[in-house]
Design a protein around this motif. Sequence first.
Motif, PDB file in Angstrom:
ATOM      1  N   GLN A   1      25.254  -7.939  28.875  1.00 40.98           N
ATOM      2  CA  GLN A   1      25.811  -7.509  27.596  1.00 40.98           C
ATOM      3  C   GLN A   1      27.108  -8.246  27.292  1.00 40.98           C
ATOM      4  OE1 GLN A   1      26.627  -3.422  26.744  1.00 40.98           O
ATOM      5  NE2 GLN A   1      24.668  -2.796  27.582  1.00 40.98           N
ATOM      6  N   LEU A   2      27.944  -8.319  28.313  1.00 40.27           N
ATOM      7  CA  LEU A   2      29.238  -8.977  28.144  1.00 40.27           C
ATOM      8  C   LEU A   2      29.056 -10.426  27.734  1.00 40.27           C
ATOM      9  CD1 LEU A   2      32.172  -8.211  28.416  1.00 40.27           C
ATOM     10  CD2 LEU A   2      32.156  -9.095  30.722  1.00 40.27           C
TER      11      LEU A   2
ATOM     12  N   GLU B   1      22.843   1.431  40.564  1.00 35.59           N
ATOM     13  CA  GLU B   1      24.162   1.000  40.087  1.00 35.59           C
ATOM     14  C   GLU B   1      24.211  -0.514  39.931  1.00 35.59           C
ATOM     15  OE1 GLU B   1      26.911   2.789  42.785  1.00 35.59           O
ATOM     16  OE2 GLU B   1      26.697   4.747  41.844  1.00 35.59           O
ATOM     17  N   ILE B   2      23.559  -1.217  40.841  1.00 36.50           N
ATOM     18  CA  ILE B   2      23.540  -2.681  40.717  1.00 36.50           C
ATOM     19  C   ILE B   2      22.801  -3.084  39.445  1.00 36.50           C
ATOM     20  CG2 ILE B   2      22.719  -4.818  41.759  1.00 36.50           C
ATOM     21  CD1 ILE B   2      23.238  -3.618  44.459  1.00 36.50           C
TER      22      ILE B   2
ATOM     23  N   LEU C   1      34.098  -4.893  27.972  1.00 41.48           N
ATOM     24  CA  LEU C   1      33.201  -4.731  26.829  1.00 41.48           C
ATOM     25  C   LEU C   1      33.881  -3.965  25.708  1.00 41.48           C
ATOM     26  CD1 LEU C   1      29.642  -3.988  28.166  1.00 41.48           C
ATOM     27  CD2 LEU C   1      30.284  -5.667  26.471  1.00 41.48           C
TER      28      LEU C   1
ATOM     29  N   LEU D   1      33.921  -4.136  33.981  1.00 43.99           N
ATOM     30  CA  LEU D   1      33.112  -4.713  32.921  1.00 43.99           C
ATOM     31  C   LEU D   1      33.098  -3.842  31.683  1.00 43.99           C
ATOM     32  CD1 LEU D   1      30.013  -6.213  34.699  1.00 43.99           C
ATOM     33  CD2 LEU D   1      31.926  -7.396  33.700  1.00 43.99           C
ATOM     34  N   ARG D   2      33.031  -2.527  31.912  1.00 50.44           N
ATOM     35  CA  ARG D   2      33.001  -1.620  30.761  1.00 50.44           C
ATOM     36  C   ARG D   2      34.269  -1.764  29.947  1.00 50.44           C
ATOM     37  NH1 ARG D   2      29.669   2.928  33.186  1.00 50.44           N
ATOM     38  NH2 ARG D   2      27.636   2.328  32.369  1.00 50.44           N
TER      39      ARG D   2
ATOM     40  N   ILE E   1      36.246  -6.095  23.776  1.00 46.04           N
ATOM     41  CA  ILE E   1      35.583  -6.994  22.829  1.00 46.04           C
ATOM     42  C   ILE E   1      35.109  -6.218  21.614  1.00 46.04           C
ATOM     43  CG2 ILE E   1      33.551  -8.394  22.479  1.00 46.04           C
ATOM     44  CD1 ILE E   1      33.904  -9.625  25.070  1.00 46.04           C
TER      45      ILE E   1
ATOM     46  N   THR F   1      22.663  -1.366  36.717  1.00 42.84           N
ATOM     47  CA  THR F   1      23.612  -1.130  35.625  1.00 42.84           C
ATOM     48  C   THR F   1      24.609  -2.270  35.537  1.00 42.84           C
ATOM     49  OG1 THR F   1      23.486   1.180  36.254  1.00 42.84           O
ATOM     50  CG2 THR F   1      25.146   0.587  34.633  1.00 42.84           C
ATOM     51  N   LEU F   2      25.123  -2.675  36.690  1.00 45.06           N
ATOM     52  CA  LEU F   2      26.105  -3.756  36.719  1.00 45.06           C
ATOM     53  C   LEU F   2      25.532  -5.015  36.091  1.00 45.06           C
ATOM     54  CD1 LEU F   2      28.844  -4.749  37.800  1.00 45.06           C
ATOM     55  CD2 LEU F   2      27.666  -5.464  39.842  1.00 45.06           C
TER      56      LEU F   2
ATOM     57  N   ILE G   1      31.760  -2.230  37.800  1.00 44.11           N
ATOM     58  CA  ILE G   1      31.192  -1.685  36.564  1.00 44.11           C
ATOM     59  C   ILE G   1      32.313  -1.219  35.645  1.00 44.11           C
ATOM     60  CG2 ILE G   1      29.905   0.260  35.628  1.00 44.11           C
ATOM     61  CD1 ILE G   1      27.960   0.017  37.854  1.00 44.11           C
TER      62      ILE G   1
ATOM     63  N   VAL H   1      30.644  -1.753  43.791  1.00 42.34           N
ATOM     64  CA  VAL H   1      29.859  -1.953  42.571  1.00 42.34           C
ATOM     65  C   VAL H   1      30.414  -1.095  41.437  1.00 42.34           C
ATOM     66  CG1 VAL H   1      27.578  -1.635  41.572  1.00 42.34           C
ATOM     67  CG2 VAL H   1      27.801  -2.604  43.833  1.00 42.34           C
TER      68      VAL H   1
ATOM     69  N   HIS I   1      20.861   4.614  49.149  1.00 39.58           N
ATOM     70  CA  HIS I   1      20.314   3.276  48.893  1.00 39.58           C
ATOM     71  C   HIS I   1      19.773   3.182  47.479  1.00 39.58           C
ATOM     72  CE1 HIS I   1      18.517  -0.490  50.500  1.00 39.58           C
ATOM     73  NE2 HIS I   1      17.691  -0.307  49.494  1.00 39.58           N
TER      74      HIS I   1
ATOM     75  N   LEU J   1      26.828   1.835  52.964  1.00 38.53           N
ATOM     76  CA  LEU J   1      26.327   2.072  51.611  1.00 38.53           C
ATOM     77  C   LEU J   1      27.426   2.625  50.728  1.00 38.53           C
ATOM     78  CD1 LEU J   1      22.818   3.543  52.355  1.00 38.53           C
ATOM     79  CD2 LEU J   1      23.308   1.500  51.057  1.00 38.53           C
TER      80      LEU J   1
ATOM     81  N   GLU K   1      20.559   5.047  44.899  1.00 37.78           N
ATOM     82  CA  GLU K   1      21.648   5.089  43.930  1.00 37.78           C
ATOM     83  C   GLU K   1      22.344   3.742  43.842  1.00 37.78           C
ATOM     84  OE1 GLU K   1      22.362   7.592  41.780  1.00 37.78           O
ATOM     85  OE2 GLU K   1      20.491   8.292  42.655  1.00 37.78           O
ATOM     86  N   LEU K   2      22.529   3.099  44.988  1.00 32.46           N
ATOM     87  CA  LEU K   2      23.176   1.786  44.984  1.00 32.46           C
ATOM     88  C   LEU K   2      22.363   0.798  44.165  1.00 32.46           C
ATOM     89  CD1 LEU K   2      25.365  -0.102  46.014  1.00 32.46           C
ATOM     90  CD2 LEU K   2      23.996  -0.507  48.043  1.00 32.46           C
TER      91      LEU K   2
ATOM     92  N   ARG L   1      28.732   0.894  47.336  1.00 34.63           N
ATOM     93  CA  ARG L   1      28.663   1.589  46.057  1.00 34.63           C
ATOM     94  C   ARG L   1      30.021   1.588  45.387  1.00 34.63           C
ATOM     95  NH1 ARG L   1      25.728   7.209  45.865  1.00 34.63           N
ATOM     96  NH2 ARG L   1      26.183   6.932  43.659  1.00 34.63           N
TER      97      ARG L   1
ATOM     98  N   LEU M   1      25.291  -4.739  32.363  1.00 35.87           N
ATOM     99  CA  LEU M   1      26.594  -4.861  31.713  1.00 35.87           C
ATOM    100  C   LEU M   1      27.035  -6.316  31.656  1.00 35.87           C
ATOM    101  CD1 LEU M   1      28.677  -1.864  33.072  1.00 35.87           C
ATOM    102  CD2 LEU M   1      27.936  -2.256  30.748  1.00 35.87           C
ATOM    103  N   GLN M   2      26.795  -7.037  32.742  1.00 39.87           N
ATOM    104  CA  GLN M   2      27.170  -8.453  32.747  1.00 39.87           C
ATOM    105  C   GLN M   2      26.465  -9.201  31.634  1.00 39.87           C
ATOM    106  OE1 GLN M   2      26.322  -9.876  36.668  1.00 39.87           O
ATOM    107  NE2 GLN M   2      28.442  -9.616  37.338  1.00 39.87           N
TER     108      GLN M   2
END
Lengths: 452, 273
Positions: A369-370, A359-360, B254, B250-251, B257, A362-363, B247, B243, A353, B236, A355-356, B240, A366-367
């Motif tokens: 940043q984009l 990661e979210i 990025l 998206l990377r 760009i 991070t996601l 990611i 997600v 949980h 979970l 870690e999830l 994961r 990134l969004q």
Amino acid sequence: MDAKDILGLPKTPLPIAQEKKSRPHKDSQRKPDGISREVYALTGGVAPLMPSIDVSQLKRRPPSDEKITWQWLPFTSSARKDNLQLYHWVRVVNGVPPTGDYSFAKYNKSVDVIRYTDEEYAKYLTDPKWTKEETDQLFDLCERFDLRFIIIADRFPTPRTVEELKDRYYSASRAILVARAPSPGEVAGHPLVKEPYNVTHEIERKRALSMVLSQTKHQERKDAEVLAEAKRIAESRMAARAAEEPDLPVPSDIGPESAERAVGPGDTISPSNVQVHAAAAAPSTSVIADNSSTLASLRMLKVYLRTYALEQMVQAASSSAGLRTIKRVEQTLQDLGINLKPKVPTKAVCAEHLELRKEILTLLNLQKQLQYKEAEGSSFRDGSYGDMPGTAKRSQRAVDQDRTFVPDTISFGGDRGVKREQKRKGPGRASETPSSPAGAHKRPRKMKASDL
Amino acid sequence: MPHPASEAQVEDGGSASKPQRIIKLGKTTEDGDKKGTNKRVKDIELCIPIVYGTIAFYLGRKASESQSHKWTVYVRGATNEDLGAVIKHVVFQLHPSFNNPTRVVESPPFELSECGWGEFEIGISLFFHSDVCDKKLDLFHFLKLYPEDESGPQSTKKPVVMESYNEIVFPDPSECFFARVQNHPAVLVPRLPSGFTLPAPAPVENMNGKGRGDTKDHPLNHWFMNFSEADELLKLASARQQVQAHIVKLRRELSVIDGMPQPLKPASSYECT
């Protein structure tokens, strides 16, 4: 009947040849030497203001006045004591072979091992643990192998550890040096005398080093936790010392235990005076940003619930994020069909949980940043032609209009992102179009699990 | 009953005031006892999975204004094992409108039954044996009497069950405790690191004297919920994965760009006029 006659074409191929000749002539005017035409076109077809590569450097040839040959010649090396005649390839310039010693002879260095006489041995070097033969053998091997003790230990006839051999060699050499010196002051500067070899220290040092190297990841984590906790304790001690003395928190048995644990990895805290806040006080300390210090503080508690531990770790992980981001993380979790608090919080589930959630985060970063990158990119592209202040404004307005058609994947805070862009572009701008993006901009639909 | 304060010792050798000296005396007499508790097993955390909650039955014909439901609040091992080896007693704190709202249950199974009409939050305090932990652990559970869907009359046969799963973690158990429970079914002992020397296992004694404390044959046990971590882990893991895939996408975007050529960059010198 020539075909050319029939067609009425000129007989001689001269004009074509002339064409061919003139074309290369023109080409050499247009493109520089050294790179092909196509490559040059990639750079935009315009000469750079500063030439990046000196074209004349590209195909350097050796000076043509020298005559080079390679010959198979014999050579001697000052490093060799025998008369072995060896040969090798030699670069000969204009018939003159190179002079001088063999170029690698200078690397043949060796150690000056002090050799003692028999009387000196009898006088200074007798030792209950070492016989004369052994010591002689040791010194022979040292000289032969240039003090490479690992090899010496390997070849030593009787089994001795590297530390024992080193100890014997260094103490014997030291004794001889001191004995031979006319006065003690003269040799005081010699490294052998100044810094004697300390056997016990060396053994201990090597043992500690091998322990550190063979630590498992588990151990490393534990050490990191303890060190983080030690830092916290030291800081809280500073704070406590500054504060009033009688107002100390409830002490507990944790004192001796944490000292025990800390002394193990390496004497970082003085054991006797450690005061650790009780479990009740631990949650109230300032925001624990570091993951390992959260772990450390959890271990300070005598007992805790798994859900409490998860809450603390989640808090630590999202300490750098604002409230809005945290809400977005929770929204994402719900969209993915995951409970905000796991129904079966076992150790494994809690770890997954956490870690999830990370990661979210991070996601989402990134969004963001984009979004920014895209906004930057488009404004740069549009704003570079005809640069007068008026046109610049116009191009930025174009950017906003572009933003109304933000793709749906970047739905979280998409409209908020645009608003932020607006503010950045200057005060004058904002007053001009106060509500245009809000008005014109359609609210993007929320991201569904199926979108991912 | 609070644990005697004598175990706590102020360690900064400051002024020896009278109360401190008394504390120290107290400690020496109990030293024999405490020897086991002072030696801790390093780097092992013991975990007790528990389930706590309530089961409430509508009394139907026998219901009155003030007593419409009969409910039971309890703490049990997640696999219905006896918790008596770890927990000494449990204190249930009920609504003040009950007589003696502080109810102490001295032996397993740690449960309490009552009749009433109202829903409220029950405080559950777990007190452990002296070699386990001298601090109590507090849990809270909201008593639910009425089912989610209020369709039709309540059944007297089907109760309203609310259970929560949790795990009690002892990050630093004493050797005595560890020896006692390392083979106990209610306790999860993690895989030991290599080279670990176990303290000698002591026989599992029945700490609370009377009868069996497990809930395997509890009269209400067919209402107990099953908590399986496999389900959650699967969900979970798939979340994961999703997600992570996003990611990666998206990377990639990025980096596209970032790598995009800016054809007018050399001409930028013109812009700064």
